[in-house]
Design an enzyme around this catalytic site. Sequence first.
Site, PDB file in Angstrom:
ATOM      1  NE  ARG A   1      48.372 -31.032 -88.124  1.00  0.00           N
ATOM      2  CZ  ARG A   1      48.970 -31.374 -86.993  1.00  0.00           C
ATOM      3  NH1 ARG A   1      49.818 -30.549 -86.442  1.00  0.00           N
ATOM      4  NH2 ARG A   1      48.714 -32.517 -86.414  1.00  0.00           N
TER       5      ARG A   1
ATOM      6  CE  LYS B   1      57.743 -37.632 -92.974  1.00  0.00           C
ATOM      7  NZ  LYS B   1      58.411 -37.305 -91.752  1.00  0.00           N
TER       8      LYS B   1
ATOM      9  CB  SER C   1      49.846 -35.951 -87.379  1.00  0.00           C
ATOM     10  OG  SER C   1      51.127 -36.003 -87.901  1.00  0.00           O
ATOM     11  CG  LEU C   2      49.283 -38.448 -92.708  1.00  0.00           C
ATOM     12  CD1 LEU C   2      49.882 -38.224 -94.087  1.00  0.00           C
ATOM     13  CD2 LEU C   2      48.070 -39.362 -92.804  1.00  0.00           C
TER      14      LEU C   2
ATOM     15  CG  ASP D   1      52.667 -13.343-118.309  1.00  0.00           C
ATOM     16  OD1 ASP D   1      52.035 -14.409-118.482  1.00  0.00           O
ATOM     17  OD2 ASP D   1      53.724 -13.255-117.651  1.00  0.00           O
ATOM     18  CB  ALA D   2      50.826  -8.603-122.691  1.00  0.00           C
TER      19      ALA D   2
ATOM     20  CD  GLU E   1      46.417 -37.915-101.895  1.00  0.00           C
ATOM     21  OE1 GLU E   1      46.770 -36.912-101.243  1.00  0.00           O
ATOM     22  OE2 GLU E   1      45.319 -38.464-101.745  1.00  0.00           O
TER      23      GLU E   1
ATOM     24  CE1 TYR F   1      44.536 -13.110-115.157  1.00  0.00           C
ATOM     25  CE2 TYR F   1      46.285 -11.570-114.537  1.00  0.00           C
ATOM     26  CZ  TYR F   1      45.180 -12.330-114.199  1.00  0.00           C
ATOM     27  OH  TYR F   1      44.707 -12.296-112.919  1.00  0.00           O
TER      28      TYR F   1
ATOM     29  CE  LYS G   1      45.740 -38.651 -98.007  1.00  0.00           C
ATOM     30  NZ  LYS G   1      45.373 -37.378 -98.635  1.00  0.00           N
TER      31      LYS G   1
ATOM     32  CE  LYS H   1      54.291 -36.627 -94.670  1.00  0.00           C
ATOM     33  NZ  LYS H   1      54.770 -35.286 -94.389  1.00  0.00           N
TER      34      LYS H   1
ATOM     35  CB  CYS I   1      84.321  -4.252-106.264  1.00  0.00           C
ATOM     36  SG  CYS I   1      83.728  -3.965-104.590  1.00  0.00           S
TER      37      CYS I   1
ATOM     38  CB  CYS J   1      80.523  -5.796-100.974  1.00  0.00           C
ATOM     39  SG  CYS J   1      81.236  -4.489-101.983  1.00  0.00           S
TER      40      CYS J   1
ATOM     41  CD  GLU K   1      51.166 -29.900 -96.544  1.00  0.00           C
ATOM     42  OE1 GLU K   1      50.044 -30.250 -96.138  1.00  0.00           O
ATOM     43  OE2 GLU K   1      52.211 -30.084 -95.897  1.00  0.00           O
TER      44      GLU K   1
ATOM     45  CB  CYS L   1      84.066  -6.800-102.049  1.00  0.00           C
ATOM     46  SG  CYS L   1      83.092  -7.479-103.403  1.00  0.00           S
TER      47      CYS L   1
ATOM     48  CG  ASP M   1      58.873 -30.600 -96.512  1.00  0.00           C
ATOM     49  OD1 ASP M   1      58.170 -30.645 -95.492  1.00  0.00           O
ATOM     50  OD2 ASP M   1      60.101 -30.453 -96.486  1.00  0.00           O
TER      51      ASP M   1
ATOM     52  CE1 TYR N   1      45.922 -32.901 -96.816  1.00  0.00           C
ATOM     53  CE2 TYR N   1      47.716 -32.126 -98.208  1.00  0.00           C
ATOM     54  CZ  TYR N   1      47.133 -32.249 -96.960  1.00  0.00           C
ATOM     55  OH  TYR N   1      47.768 -31.734 -95.864  1.00  0.00           O
TER      56      TYR N   1
ATOM     57  CB  CYS O   1      80.053  -3.979-105.408  1.00  0.00           C
ATOM     58  SG  CYS O   1      80.541  -5.712-105.551  1.00  0.00           S
TER      59      CYS O   1
HETATM   60  S1  IVH Z   1      46.551 -36.249 -95.612  1.00  0.00           S
HETATM   61  C1  IVH Z   1      44.159 -37.277 -92.017  1.00  0.00           C
HETATM   62  N1  IVH Z   1      47.861 -35.923 -97.874  1.00  0.00           N
HETATM   63  O1  IVH Z   1      51.783 -34.395 -94.090  1.00  0.00           O
HETATM   64  C2  IVH Z   1      44.958 -36.932 -93.201  1.00  0.00           C
HETATM   65  N2  IVH Z   1      48.788 -35.002 -95.883  1.00  0.00           N
HETATM   66  O2  IVH Z   1      52.825 -35.886 -91.819  1.00  0.00           O
HETATM   67  C3  IVH Z   1      46.078 -36.015 -92.930  1.00  0.00           C
HETATM   68  N3  IVH Z   1      50.882 -33.767 -96.199  1.00  0.00           N
HETATM   69  O3  IVH Z   1      49.787 -32.835 -91.644  1.00  0.00           O
HETATM   70  C4  IVH Z   1      46.722 -35.399 -94.069  1.00  0.00           C
HETATM   71  N4  IVH Z   1      51.009 -34.065 -98.377  1.00  0.00           N
HETATM   72  O4  IVH Z   1      50.593 -31.423 -93.661  1.00  0.00           O
HETATM   73  C5  IVH Z   1      47.843 -35.680 -96.550  1.00  0.00           C
HETATM   74  N5  IVH Z   1      48.898 -35.660 -99.927  1.00  0.00           N
HETATM   75  C6  IVH Z   1      48.877 -35.418 -98.618  1.00  0.00           C
HETATM   76  C7  IVH Z   1      49.888 -34.689 -97.962  1.00  0.00           C
HETATM   77  C8  IVH Z   1      49.810 -34.518 -96.581  1.00  0.00           C
HETATM   78  C9  IVH Z   1      51.576 -33.518 -97.317  1.00  0.00           C
HETATM   79  C10 IVH Z   1      51.287 -33.324 -94.847  1.00  0.00           C
HETATM   80  C11 IVH Z   1      50.169 -32.721 -94.022  1.00  0.00           C
HETATM   81  C12 IVH Z   1      50.093 -33.575 -92.780  1.00  0.00           C
HETATM   82  C13 IVH Z   1      51.473 -34.155 -92.740  1.00  0.00           C
HETATM   83  C14 IVH Z   1      51.515 -35.436 -91.932  1.00  0.00           C
END
Ligand code: IVH
Length: 675
Positions: free
Chosen positions: A137, A319, A83-84, A34-35, A114, A37, A295, A116, A419, A434, A179, A416, A118, A231, A439
């Site tokens: 989004r 999921k 969305s998926l 780090d230093a 891949e 850098y 995918k 997913k 203390c 507290c 993400e 507390c 969160d 992604y 403390c």
């Molecule tokens: S692909 C058309 N890949 O999951 C393709 N999404 O439930 C759409 N997410 O809105 C996204 N990891 O926010 C893709 N490896 C990944 C992901 C991913 C997380 C999220 C993303 C999407 C949501 C859908």
Amino acid sequence: MTDSTIIKKIEKLRNEIRRHEHLYYVLDAPEISDAEYDALYNQLKQLEAEHPETITSDSPTQRVGGAPREDFASVHHSVPMQSLDNAYSELELRDFDRKVKEGAGRENIEYVAELKLDGMSMAVVYEGGSLARAITRGDGATGEEVTANARTIRSLPLSVPRSEMKQLSLSEAFEVRGEVLLGRKAFEKINADREAAGLPRFANPRNAAAGSIRMLEPSVVAERHLDYFAYLLLVDGGAPLETQWQELETLAALGFKVNPRRKLCSGIDEAIQFIAEWDTQRAGLEYEIDGIVIKVNSIALQREMGSTARAPRWATAYKFPAQRAVTRVNNIEVQVGRTGALTPVAILEPVALGGVTVKRATLHNEDEIRRLDLRIGDRVVIERGGEVIPKVLRVDLAAREEREHELREFVMPDRCPICGGHVVREEGEVAWRCVSSSCPAKLKEAILHFAGRKAMNIDGLGEALVDQLVDGALVKDFADLYQLTEEQLVALERMGKKSAENLLTEIDASRQRGLDRLIFALGIRFVGERTATLLADHFGTMSKLQEASQEELEAVFEVGPIVAASIRHFFGEERNRELIHRLEAIGLRPEQEVKRKAVGALEGKAFVLTGTLERLTRDEAKQRIEQAGGRVTGSVSKKTDYVVAGADPGSKLDKARELGLTIINETELEELLKE
Ligand code: IVH
């Protein structure tokens, strides 16, 4: 004109810093300390201060450049962010596979699996190789422009190497989707901070990431340590390559962070195997995942299959079932944190959950216990979310009847537990706190922070030792550390003569730390490492910082009203002023050379651009204004100095007229820039 050798030197240095940032933030494989850098970074800052005309918006020093803003502009996505569809079982995955095979008219289908993540999805647009816009989004069709905040994400490149773009024959403009994410540690820290401030906790890392990227003060966002995993790669709204796998490899080659935990699967069976592997391993990840995305690898097949209104037909999100377990609450203990907040913790009958044995669950605060209607002795369902410590999801009320008599109501202590000091619950706050300034629980946490590697870096001052020092009343504030003697230390447990000597040498050496570290070490709310450095560079001494007014603090380019107020609050406390005084008396009086930005012609001026300019693109205009010391914001307010109106201006011009602001055209802007 800048000497071309200087320009070359600066550009070389930038590339070297970029390489190390990539190694550290993207590949997680640093080659230097780090230093080392920091030394490179400071060298660049110095050179840029001497030659401000060389500063480009993609310089590593320009990540936190955005001024606080009042709102975000709405922007249309090039193509909707979809969305998926979800799958919750192997059966549903096989059903997905069957539909893909039907659509393809063949049996052998390759998939990419891949993790997913969160977090929250975000699109990032690059123009001419530089990051031009980042868009949340939103509703999928339109999102919010959060560019200044996204620039603070260190794993997101501000520019991509031209050579790499050429080699991949990638066009001038492209878009990356991925993400925005918070690691477990960063998530816990944010929640601890929120709790300390009397704010409700974020329920999960996704909400925390979404909340953070939408904050109005980029310097605060920068301290949140957001991450970005890419992604998808798009050119003109479509995939430019033949397979999803190539897309991921290309993104990685361009310098984006792409999750290495991925697999090219020769069929659905391999994808299912990948899912099973990660279901058991995910607890060990440094961030939260909620499933696996599968995918279709072939982009041609993706196109053929197309999308429904909501989601593509060529992908699905498996999921994971929630990680839950049933156990008994044997007791409820109360912990006290650095800010004095009292947190009730359930002591559980140990139970296995997602590969680890769980013995405690957080209950957050008194209201939460009431909401759950939890008694000591209850059977409960616990769940592991983004946090390391799981939470109590609900009480098994049916199990209660037969053992009603064994249950005990929890009462929040009115003193507390550490203390014995007074505890108060401020109006509108969720936490009891507290208020005793001495403390030990607060003090211990504060000292650990003070001695931390990124603060005063006092090696050997760990938790066990701090416990003893505070419990034995040897240390009542930071300044006391510098008055410890060898005699006092050797009298402690597990402390020989040699370790005592070493510790004293370490403590002594920490007197030499710079002002930036000392400011960070104080633990002022919202003042993380980066902000501390900015403040040190700006004010040069602690006393100047201490005396700075709200306005003077806000004049530090990246510091906004929230950070400024917090600093004022800290130095407003008599106790803190005394502490600083004592530290100075001991010899902690670091001075730092004041590195003010060279004053450009437009220093401190706020601009808003509206409509289309003839000669300059919007980005060029923005860049040139910034180079001259001005800043460009997205919305018109009383604080706007100039509104630059081009052809077909929007409602911003009306608002500017309403407010009676100075409105100029492109030629007048060029005049200003020349000055
Ligand atoms: S692909 C058309 N890949 O999951 C393709 N999404 O439930 C759409 N997410 O809105 C996204 N990891 O926010 C893709 N490896 C990944 C992901 C991913 C997380 C999220 C993303 C999407 C949501 C859908």
